[in-house]
Scaffold this motif. Structure first.
Motif, PDB file in Angstrom:
ATOM      1  N   GLY A 240      45.890  33.508  32.959  1.00 43.19           N
ATOM      2  CA  GLY A 240      45.147  34.819  32.293  1.00 43.19           C
ATOM      3  C   GLY A 240      44.798  34.331  30.858  1.00 43.19           C
ATOM      4  O   GLY A 240      43.728  34.842  30.535  1.00 43.19           O
ATOM      5  N   THR A 241      45.874  33.937  30.143  1.00 41.28           N
ATOM      6  CA  THR A 241      45.732  33.803  28.768  1.00 41.28           C
ATOM      7  C   THR A 241      44.478  32.586  28.497  1.00 41.28           C
ATOM      8  O   THR A 241      43.767  32.828  27.877  1.00 41.28           O
ATOM      9  N   PHE A 242      44.484  31.638  29.362  1.00 46.75           N
ATOM     10  CA  PHE A 242      43.351  30.599  29.305  1.00 46.75           C
ATOM     11  C   PHE A 242      42.065  31.133  29.849  1.00 46.75           C
ATOM     12  O   PHE A 242      41.008  30.778  29.114  1.00 46.75           O
ATOM     13  N   MET A 243      42.074  32.095  30.930  1.00 48.36           N
ATOM     14  CA  MET A 243      41.205  32.745  31.136  1.00 48.36           C
ATOM     15  C   MET A 243      40.205  33.438  29.927  1.00 48.36           C
ATOM     16  O   MET A 243      39.086  33.418  29.410  1.00 48.36           O
ATOM     17  N   VAL A 244      41.143  34.239  29.189  1.00 50.62           N
ATOM     18  CA  VAL A 244      40.504  34.885  28.124  1.00 50.62           C
ATOM     19  C   VAL A 244      40.198  33.883  27.018  1.00 50.62           C
ATOM     20  O   VAL A 244      39.034  34.240  26.161  1.00 50.62           O
ATOM     21  N   LEU A 263      46.062  36.509  40.603  1.00 49.89           N
ATOM     22  CA  LEU A 263      45.403  36.760  39.331  1.00 49.89           C
ATOM     23  C   LEU A 263      44.510  38.064  39.707  1.00 49.89           C
ATOM     24  O   LEU A 263      43.432  38.162  38.781  1.00 49.89           O
ATOM     25  N   THR A 264      44.518  38.633  40.964  1.00 51.17           N
ATOM     26  CA  THR A 264      43.460  39.512  41.183  1.00 51.17           C
ATOM     27  C   THR A 264      43.092  40.564  40.327  1.00 51.17           C
ATOM     28  O   THR A 264      41.965  40.658  39.895  1.00 51.17           O
ATOM     29  N   THR A 265      43.860  41.388  39.626  1.00 54.53           N
ATOM     30  CA  THR A 265      43.720  42.267  38.892  1.00 54.53           C
ATOM     31  C   THR A 265      43.017  41.871  37.456  1.00 54.53           C
ATOM     32  O   THR A 265      42.282  42.295  36.805  1.00 54.53           O
ATOM     33  N   VAL A 266      43.579  40.733  36.825  1.00 61.20           N
ATOM     34  CA  VAL A 266      43.382  39.995  35.623  1.00 61.20           C
ATOM     35  C   VAL A 266      41.673  39.586  35.757  1.00 61.20           C
ATOM     36  O   VAL A 266      40.957  39.750  35.174  1.00 61.20           O
ATOM     37  N   VAL A 267      41.328  39.001  36.938  1.00 61.97           N
ATOM     38  CA  VAL A 267      39.974  38.449  37.310  1.00 61.97           C
ATOM     39  C   VAL A 267      39.110  39.727  37.251  1.00 61.97           C
ATOM     40  O   VAL A 267      37.975  39.756  36.759  1.00 61.97           O
ATOM     41  N   GLU A 268      39.484  40.945  37.984  1.00 62.84           N
ATOM     42  CA  GLU A 268      38.605  42.037  38.130  1.00 62.84           C
ATOM     43  C   GLU A 268      38.278  42.456  36.857  1.00 62.84           C
ATOM     44  O   GLU A 268      36.937  43.020  36.506  1.00 62.84           O
ATOM     45  N   VAL A 275      32.698  38.537  32.065  1.00 63.95           N
ATOM     46  CA  VAL A 275      33.070  37.080  32.141  1.00 63.95           C
ATOM     47  C   VAL A 275      32.837  36.598  33.569  1.00 63.95           C
ATOM     48  O   VAL A 275      33.175  37.497  34.493  1.00 63.95           O
ATOM     49  N   LYS A 276      32.371  35.434  33.831  1.00 68.42           N
ATOM     50  CA  LYS A 276      31.975  34.970  35.046  1.00 68.42           C
ATOM     51  C   LYS A 276      33.004  34.131  35.550  1.00 68.42           C
ATOM     52  O   LYS A 276      33.797  33.325  34.806  1.00 68.42           O
ATOM     53  N   ILE A 277      33.720  34.425  36.606  1.00 70.06           N
ATOM     54  CA  ILE A 277      34.772  33.726  37.074  1.00 70.06           C
ATOM     55  C   ILE A 277      34.648  33.294  38.659  1.00 70.06           C
ATOM     56  O   ILE A 277      34.334  34.040  39.530  1.00 70.06           O
ATOM     57  N   GLU A 278      34.342  32.027  38.869  1.00 70.87           N
ATOM     58  CA  GLU A 278      34.274  31.552  40.250  1.00 70.87           C
ATOM     59  C   GLU A 278      35.414  30.845  40.706  1.00 70.87           C
ATOM     60  O   GLU A 278      35.921  29.861  40.194  1.00 70.87           O
ATOM     61  N   ASN A 279      35.829  31.321  42.065  1.00 66.34           N
ATOM     62  CA  ASN A 279      36.955  30.698  42.630  1.00 66.34           C
ATOM     63  C   ASN A 279      36.725  29.192  43.216  1.00 66.34           C
ATOM     64  O   ASN A 279      35.847  29.407  44.214  1.00 66.34           O
ATOM     65  N   GLN A 280      36.901  28.336  42.795  1.00 67.77           N
ATOM     66  CA  GLN A 280      36.702  26.882  43.571  1.00 67.77           C
ATOM     67  C   GLN A 280      37.588  26.918  44.880  1.00 67.77           C
ATOM     68  O   GLN A 280      37.163  26.024  45.710  1.00 67.77           O
ATOM     69  N   SER A 281      38.789  27.306  44.801  1.00 69.89           N
ATOM     70  CA  SER A 281      39.849  27.232  45.721  1.00 69.89           C
ATOM     71  C   SER A 281      40.703  28.199  45.468  1.00 69.89           C
ATOM     72  O   SER A 281      40.658  28.698  44.610  1.00 69.89           O
ATOM     73  N   SER A 299      44.748  49.708  31.895  1.00 69.27           N
ATOM     74  CA  SER A 299      46.064  50.186  31.904  1.00 69.27           C
ATOM     75  C   SER A 299      46.811  49.164  32.796  1.00 69.27           C
ATOM     76  O   SER A 299      46.566  48.702  33.739  1.00 69.27           O
ATOM     77  N   THR A 300      48.018  48.972  31.731  1.00 71.92           N
ATOM     78  CA  THR A 300      48.963  48.060  32.488  1.00 71.92           C
ATOM     79  C   THR A 300      49.815  48.811  33.293  1.00 71.92           C
ATOM     80  O   THR A 300      50.070  49.894  33.232  1.00 71.92           O
ATOM     81  N   LEU A 301      50.269  47.935  34.488  1.00 75.53           N
ATOM     82  CA  LEU A 301      50.995  48.584  35.650  1.00 75.53           C
ATOM     83  C   LEU A 301      51.902  47.605  36.132  1.00 75.53           C
ATOM     84  O   LEU A 301      51.463  46.494  36.062  1.00 75.53           O
ATOM     85  N   PRO A 302      53.081  47.802  36.941  1.00 78.67           N
ATOM     86  CA  PRO A 302      53.799  46.847  37.552  1.00 78.67           C
ATOM     87  C   PRO A 302      52.797  46.184  38.710  1.00 78.67           C
ATOM     88  O   PRO A 302      51.883  46.785  39.076  1.00 78.67           O
ATOM     89  N   TYR A 303      53.092  44.947  38.988  1.00 77.50           N
ATOM     90  CA  TYR A 303      52.505  44.281  40.053  1.00 77.50           C
ATOM     91  C   TYR A 303      51.957  45.001  41.307  1.00 77.50           C
ATOM     92  O   TYR A 303      53.277  45.728  41.684  1.00 77.50           O
ATOM     93  N   PRO A 304      50.951  45.114  42.099  1.00 72.57           N
ATOM     94  CA  PRO A 304      49.806  44.357  41.572  1.00 72.57           C
ATOM     95  C   PRO A 304      48.991  44.943  40.398  1.00 72.57           C
ATOM     96  O   PRO A 304      47.679  44.384  40.569  1.00 72.57           O
ATOM     97  N   GLY A 305      49.375  45.679  39.956  1.00 70.37           N
ATOM     98  CA  GLY A 305      48.373  46.221  38.859  1.00 70.37           C
ATOM     99  C   GLY A 305      48.317  45.232  37.622  1.00 70.37           C
ATOM    100  O   GLY A 305      48.839  44.078  37.467  1.00 70.37           O
TER     101      GLY A 305
END
Ligand code: EPU
Length: 422
Positions: A240-244, A263-268, A275-281, A299-305
């Motif tokens: 997630g840090t490298f995505m940012v 990484l679903t919530t981070v990507v959303e 930000v454009k994020i394309e999953n290659q696999s 809002s931060t939340l426990p996983y899956p938040g």
């Protein structure tokens, strides 16, 4: 002392390989206390937090042998000691993850209390609740948690806390329960991928844990567990840090060795920012960004938040967005030290209780800033990558706790970043 010197405003480009997860490696290493025979752990990041835990484990009679930079062979040689001393626990509060396995296997544990830290209260009441439910007697003595149990017996325990489930409290209860007699049920268990990884590791070793990744986990105690081979999951927070980093520099980078599903919530949220994020696999994605950053609320939340461990990095990004963003921190309500340093770089951020209100600015300016904790240091480095001029991030030891060779990885993507001693 060391600091990171960053010359900002360079778009990152290229490929970065994400390391193994710190927060999965720590409890997995600790759970080796429970095993008979050798285990070989792969994809373990080379970090000071991992080294601190290895020091504690060595003091507990565990033999640790590095087969390569990221592969460790672990075996128990002597089971007589049960103390995790203050000198190590004060460096890393995650050291508390030896409490459950020591009690589970050696029937006694004496672990220094972690106390508070800059990200807020690090309470242990839920750890104690979980272990007491299994029959342990626990006292707090001279700054230590002293736990004893002739025999642990399965029980039902609810680990809900006022800020949600507890990650390492769930880990400790699982690790104590795997060798207990009978069935343990944990209600409101943490669902974090790191806890799933520990449970999967223990199941490979012979444990009977069901409901992994769900909020109710059941554990049927077994007589013994044996050493196994296991590769630690990728670090979703480093990813997630490298995505940012790709986004904040308006770059175009590919992340390899990630787990896209974690990484679903981070990507959303990053997509909402523009930000454009394309999953290659399932293990790889491409991150790029060209336009302005849209202001959003998070809002931060426990996983899956959205993870609290990504809050500081999102704050750096949103400080450059095109309007007001509100960041609500639900897991560690006081985790805002980074905002004061970001403000020194020109960010406009106000704190109200567990919220920060970010009024996006058009640019940040490099200056000397001080990291207060691991994720704060990541956020300052990200801000530095985008800022005009030179940013110097002081107290670098925080970053080495959780990011493997970060300046090498960023340099390979085209960043101008170097470590300097002073
Ligand atoms: N809490 C209690 N009582 C307890 C335990 C926790 O009230 O007995 C509260 C805490 O005060 C906090 C919340 O519950 O408000 C969540 O704390 P949790 O126990 O889940 O945190 P942790 O297990 O100590 C791990 C990670 C942290 C990460 C948190 C939340 C490790 C080694 N640490 O800590 O990672 O922020 O879960 O996801 O796994 C980091 O890597 O930078 C980091 C701080």
């Amino acid at each position: 002392m060391e600091m990171m010197v960053i010359e900002g405003e360079r778009p990152l480009e290229g490929v970065v390989k994400i390391s193994g997860s710190k927060n999965a490696s720590l409890p997995i290493l600790a759970s080796c206390i429970l095993l008979e025979g050798k285990s070989v752990l792969g994809n373990v990041p080379n970090l000071t937090d991992v080294k601190t835990l290895c020091q504690i484990l060595k003091g507990l009679g565990i033999v640790i042998e590095y087969k390569s930079e990221n592969t460790i062979e672990v075996s128990v040689e002597d089971e007589s000691d049960v103390i995790a001393p203050y000198e190590h626990v004060k460096k890393m509060r995650g050291s508390i993850c030896v409490l459950g396995p020591l009690l589970g296997r050696r029937k006694r544990a004496k672990v220094s209390l972690p106390g508070g830290c800059v990200i807020g209260n690090r309470a242990v009441d839920l750890h104690i609740k979980g272990l007491r439910a299994l029959g342990a007697e626990i006292k707090l003595e001279d700054g230590y948690i002293v736990a004893e149990a002739d025999k642990l017996k399965g029980a039902t325990v609810d680990l809900a806390g006022s800020n949600g489930p507890t990650v390492l409290g769930t880990g400790n209860t699982i690790m104590a329960a795997v060798l207990a007699e009978g069935r343990t049920t944990i209600l409101n268990a943490a669902r974090e991928p790191e806890i799933q990884d520990v449970a999967n590791f223990l199941n490979k070793a012979g444990a009977k844990i069901q409901g992994i990744g769900e909020s109710t986990i059941t554990i049927d105690g077994v007589e013994r567990l044996s050493g196994v081979e296991h590769d630690v999951i990728p670090d979703r927070i480093e990813a997630g840090t490298f995505m940012v980093a790709g986004a904040i520099t308006r770059g175009n980078i590919t992340l390899k060795n990630i787990c896209v599903d974690d990484l679903t919530t981070v990507v959303e949220k990053l997509r909402e920012v523009g930000v454009k994020i394309e999953n290659q696999s399932k293990q790889e994605c491409q991150v790029s960004c060209t336009g302005e950053f849209k202001h959003i609320d998070i809002s931060t939340l426990p996983y899956p938040g959205l993870p609290t461990d990504m809050q500081a990095q999102f704050t750096a990004l949103l400080s450059l967005a095109n309007g007001n963003s509100v960041v609500t921190e639900n897991v560690f309500p006081d985790r805002f030290m980074h905002t004061f340093e970001l403000a020194r770089m020109g960010a406009d951020i106000k704190i109200e209780n567990n919220r920060s209100i970010i009024n996006g600015v058009s640019s940040l300016c490099g200056t000397r800033v001080m990291a207060s904790d691991l994720r704060a240091s990541a956020s300052l480095i990200l801000a530095g990558l985008a800022a005009k001029g030179i940013t110097e991030v002081d107290r670098l030891y925080h970053i080495d706790r959780g990011y493997e060779r970060i300046e090498e990885k960023l340099s390979a993507l085209g960043a101008r970043i170097k470590r300097e001693r002073y």
